[in-house]
Motif scaffolding. Structure first.
Motif, PDB file in Angstrom:
ATOM      1  N   LEU A  80      19.950  -4.999   5.805  1.00  0.00           N
ATOM      2  CA  LEU A  80      19.170  -4.031   5.036  1.00  0.00           C
ATOM      3  C   LEU A  80      17.753  -4.011   5.586  1.00  0.00           C
ATOM      4  O   LEU A  80      17.033  -5.020   5.522  1.00  0.00           O
ATOM      5  N   ILE A  81      17.352  -2.886   6.149  1.00  0.00           N
ATOM      6  CA  ILE A  81      15.984  -2.667   6.629  1.00  0.00           C
ATOM      7  C   ILE A  81      15.267  -1.917   5.519  1.00  0.00           C
ATOM      8  O   ILE A  81      15.652  -0.792   5.174  1.00  0.00           O
ATOM      9  N   TYR A  82      14.224  -2.536   4.949  1.00  0.00           N
ATOM     10  CA  TYR A  82      13.634  -1.986   3.728  1.00  0.00           C
ATOM     11  C   TYR A  82      12.114  -1.901   3.816  1.00  0.00           C
ATOM     12  O   TYR A  82      11.444  -2.811   4.299  1.00  0.00           O
ATOM     13  N   ASP A  83      11.588  -0.790   3.299  1.00  0.00           N
ATOM     14  CA  ASP A  83      10.149  -0.548   3.242  1.00  0.00           C
ATOM     15  C   ASP A  83       9.465  -1.588   2.361  1.00  0.00           C
ATOM     16  O   ASP A  83       9.584  -1.572   1.148  1.00  0.00           O
ATOM     17  N   SER A  84       8.739  -2.496   3.008  1.00  0.00           N
ATOM     18  CA  SER A  84       8.034  -3.569   2.295  1.00  0.00           C
ATOM     19  C   SER A  84       6.561  -3.552   2.692  1.00  0.00           C
ATOM     20  O   SER A  84       5.983  -4.571   3.068  1.00  0.00           O
ATOM     21  N   THR A  85       5.955  -2.386   2.597  1.00  0.00           N
ATOM     22  CA  THR A  85       4.593  -2.193   3.084  1.00  0.00           C
ATOM     23  C   THR A  85       3.593  -3.125   2.422  1.00  0.00           C
ATOM     24  O   THR A  85       2.705  -3.674   3.085  1.00  0.00           O
ATOM     25  N   TYR A  86       3.732  -3.318   1.110  1.00  0.00           N
ATOM     26  CA  TYR A  86       2.724  -4.063   0.359  1.00  0.00           C
ATOM     27  C   TYR A  86       3.262  -5.381  -0.197  1.00  0.00           C
ATOM     28  O   TYR A  86       4.467  -5.625  -0.186  1.00  0.00           O
ATOM     29  N   THR A  87       2.357  -6.176  -0.694  1.00  0.00           N
ATOM     30  CA  THR A  87       2.709  -7.290  -1.562  1.00  0.00           C
ATOM     31  C   THR A  87       2.569  -6.797  -3.002  1.00  0.00           C
ATOM     32  O   THR A  87       1.913  -5.775  -3.259  1.00  0.00           O
ATOM     33  N   ASP A  88       3.153  -7.512  -3.941  1.00  0.00           N
ATOM     34  CA  ASP A  88       2.981  -7.134  -5.348  1.00  0.00           C
ATOM     35  C   ASP A  88       1.507  -7.115  -5.740  1.00  0.00           C
ATOM     36  O   ASP A  88       1.059  -6.258  -6.509  1.00  0.00           O
ATOM     37  N   GLU A  89       0.736  -8.071  -5.202  1.00  0.00           N
ATOM     38  CA  GLU A  89      -0.681  -8.159  -5.528  1.00  0.00           C
ATOM     39  C   GLU A  89      -1.437  -6.913  -5.046  1.00  0.00           C
ATOM     40  O   GLU A  89      -2.308  -6.380  -5.756  1.00  0.00           O
ATOM     41  N   GLU A  90      -1.125  -6.435  -3.857  1.00  0.00           N
ATOM     42  CA  GLU A  90      -1.761  -5.230  -3.342  1.00  0.00           C
ATOM     43  C   GLU A  90      -1.334  -3.999  -4.138  1.00  0.00           C
ATOM     44  O   GLU A  90      -2.145  -3.121  -4.448  1.00  0.00           O
ATOM     45  N   TYR A  91      -0.045  -3.950  -4.450  1.00  0.00           N
ATOM     46  CA  TYR A  91       0.499  -2.797  -5.158  1.00  0.00           C
ATOM     47  C   TYR A  91      -0.171  -2.616  -6.524  1.00  0.00           C
ATOM     48  O   TYR A  91      -0.479  -1.503  -6.946  1.00  0.00           O
ATOM     49  N   HIS A  92      -0.427  -3.756  -7.199  1.00  0.00           N
ATOM     50  CA  HIS A  92      -1.010  -3.720  -8.544  1.00  0.00           C
ATOM     51  C   HIS A  92      -2.508  -4.074  -8.544  1.00  0.00           C
ATOM     52  O   HIS A  92      -3.064  -4.400  -9.587  1.00  0.00           O
ATOM     53  N   SER A  93      -3.163  -3.981  -7.397  1.00  0.00           N
ATOM     54  CA  SER A  93      -4.569  -4.358  -7.293  1.00  0.00           C
ATOM     55  C   SER A  93      -5.436  -3.600  -8.302  1.00  0.00           C
ATOM     56  O   SER A  93      -5.378  -2.361  -8.379  1.00  0.00           O
ATOM     57  N   PRO A  94      -6.255  -4.312  -9.081  1.00  0.00           N
ATOM     58  CA  PRO A  94      -7.138  -3.635 -10.041  1.00  0.00           C
ATOM     59  C   PRO A  94      -8.159  -2.713  -9.367  1.00  0.00           C
ATOM     60  O   PRO A  94      -8.538  -1.680  -9.916  1.00  0.00           O
ATOM     61  N   SER A  95      -8.589  -3.096  -8.181  1.00  0.00           N
ATOM     62  CA  SER A  95      -9.628  -2.321  -7.501  1.00  0.00           C
ATOM     63  C   SER A  95      -9.074  -1.194  -6.634  1.00  0.00           C
ATOM     64  O   SER A  95      -9.716  -0.146  -6.473  1.00  0.00           O
ATOM     65  N   SER A  96      -7.867  -1.388  -6.046  1.00  0.00           N
ATOM     66  CA  SER A  96      -7.292  -0.368  -5.165  1.00  0.00           C
ATOM     67  C   SER A  96      -5.772  -0.391  -5.263  1.00  0.00           C
ATOM     68  O   SER A  96      -5.078  -0.793  -4.325  1.00  0.00           O
ATOM     69  N   PRO A  97      -5.222   0.032  -6.387  1.00  0.00           N
ATOM     70  CA  PRO A  97      -3.769  -0.006  -6.576  1.00  0.00           C
ATOM     71  C   PRO A  97      -3.059   0.973  -5.639  1.00  0.00           C
ATOM     72  O   PRO A  97      -3.637   1.996  -5.242  1.00  0.00           O
ATOM     73  N   LYS A  98      -1.831   0.655  -5.291  1.00  0.00           N
ATOM     74  CA  LYS A  98      -1.040   1.495  -4.392  1.00  0.00           C
ATOM     75  C   LYS A  98       0.095   2.203  -5.133  1.00  0.00           C
ATOM     76  O   LYS A  98       1.016   2.718  -4.495  1.00  0.00           O
ATOM     77  N   ILE A  99       0.021   2.220  -6.429  1.00  0.00           N
ATOM     78  CA  ILE A  99       1.050   2.884  -7.232  1.00  0.00           C
ATOM     79  C   ILE A  99       1.013   4.387  -6.958  1.00  0.00           C
ATOM     80  O   ILE A  99      -0.047   5.011  -6.995  1.00  0.00           O
ATOM     81  N   GLY A 100       2.181   4.947  -6.645  1.00  0.00           N
ATOM     82  CA  GLY A 100       2.277   6.366  -6.353  1.00  0.00           C
ATOM     83  C   GLY A 100       2.095   6.728  -4.889  1.00  0.00           C
ATOM     84  O   GLY A 100       2.171   7.902  -4.522  1.00  0.00           O
ATOM     85  N   TRP A 101       1.873   5.725  -4.040  1.00  0.00           N
ATOM     86  CA  TRP A 101       1.673   5.985  -2.618  1.00  0.00           C
ATOM     87  C   TRP A 101       2.982   6.110  -1.839  1.00  0.00           C
ATOM     88  O   TRP A 101       2.980   6.437  -0.658  1.00  0.00           O
TER      89      TRP A 101
END
Length: 298
Positions: free
Chosen positions: A201-222
């Motif tokens: 399984l080759i899977y899109d793992s661009t971020y860590t959970d910490e980056e994804y939910h970052s208070p200062s620069s969240p990646k939700i919706g990207w």
């Protein structure tokens, strides 16, 4: 059947997401954008046309004439920017079948590849390519049959839409899922279905959970997922080998080393995608088998 026709291999030519990231800090994992080649029962399947496609093309020059099948997940720049530099596409006698879903605006994959090669964006048009190019519009959920190889497809959760692919051959399966964003409260049913019992399984793992939910620069919706979500998926789908893929351009080699160590602790079958890495998919093949004709008459 020759040795090549009796194999199912996966090779990585571009593993980086968003933008090419060359330099001393990306030497070990690579800086080219997405391109994965699968050689399956003598057929060459190519997934995405990022800058890694140029490197693949250079490697193919001594082998011409070439026949291949190119599958695009979508047409964001990092997944198609290598196509105008794919040298075998400019050589008469080569033959490529190109697959992609129709975009939300109604444009076909042929139109989008054509448009990126128009002035003022590129000096020569698509029509200058001398290889025989056959374009196929696909619908997510459609199965594609190329002789005895079956490619299953499903929609992914990505802005502008994208398609995931599962390649099946004689009991072996490799899955290519990028770009997609996980859901906050459940596993994506399409992604889970494509991944079921996969060997790779080759899977899109661009971020860590910490980056994804970052208070200062969240990646939700990207439109991208995390390695932690990849592990959840691999466990739920009974995957043998999980390949962490589509590395963020800001993640250097040392950072990716750490991600690889953490992922392997959570899921022993997890490995990091690296340019040049080659994996073997086990398959049961009888040398006396005869193969059906593709419904695309390939």
């Amino acid at each position: 059947m020759s040795r090549i026709e009796n194999q199912f291999t996966v090779q990585f030519w571009g593993v980086r997401g968003s933008i090419p990231s060359p330099g001393s800090h990306t030497v070990r994992y690579g800086g080219n954008t997405p391109c994965v080649e699968m050689q399956v029962g003598g057929k060459r399947l190519i997934f995405d046309g990022g800058t890694g496609l140029h490197v693949l093309g250079q490697s193919l020059l001594p082998q011409m004439p070439i026949e291949g099948h190119i599958f695009f997940t979508h047409s964001h720049w990092d997944h198609m920017q290598g196509f105008p530099f794919f040298v075998p596409g400019f050589v008469k006698g080569n033959h490529f079948y190109i697959y992609g879903a129709i975009a939300p605006d109604g444009s076909t994959i042929e139109q989008r590849l054509n448009d990126q090669m128009l002035h003022p964006n590129f000096p020569v048009p698509l029509q200058i390519m001398q290889a025989n190019l056959n374009f196929h519009d696909i619908k997510p959920g459609q199965a594609i049959h190329i002789n005895d190889v079956t490619i299953e497809t499903a929609s992914l959760n990505h802005p502008g839409e994208a398609v995931g692919y599962r390649v099946n051959w004689h009991g072996g399966a490799a899955v290519y899922i990028t770009d997609t964003e996980h859901f906050p409260d459940r596993l994506d049913e399409n992604v889970l279905w494509l991944s079921r019992n996969a060997d790779i399984l080759i899977y899109d793992s661009t971020y860590t959970d910490e980056e994804y939910h970052s208070p200062s620069s969240p990646k939700i919706g990207w439109g991208h997922s995390t390695w932690q979500e990849a592990v959840k998926l691999a466990k739920a789908a009974n995957v043998k080998t999980l390949v962490i893929y589509h590395h963020d351009p800001a993640h250097n080699d040392d950072f990716l080393d750490c991600v690889g160590e953490q992922a392997a602790k959570e899921f022993p079958g997890a490995i990091m995608a690296r340019e040049g890495m080659r994996l073997q998919v086990p398959a049961s093949v009888s040398l006396s088998e005869s193969f059906p004709i593709s419904k695309f008459s390939v």
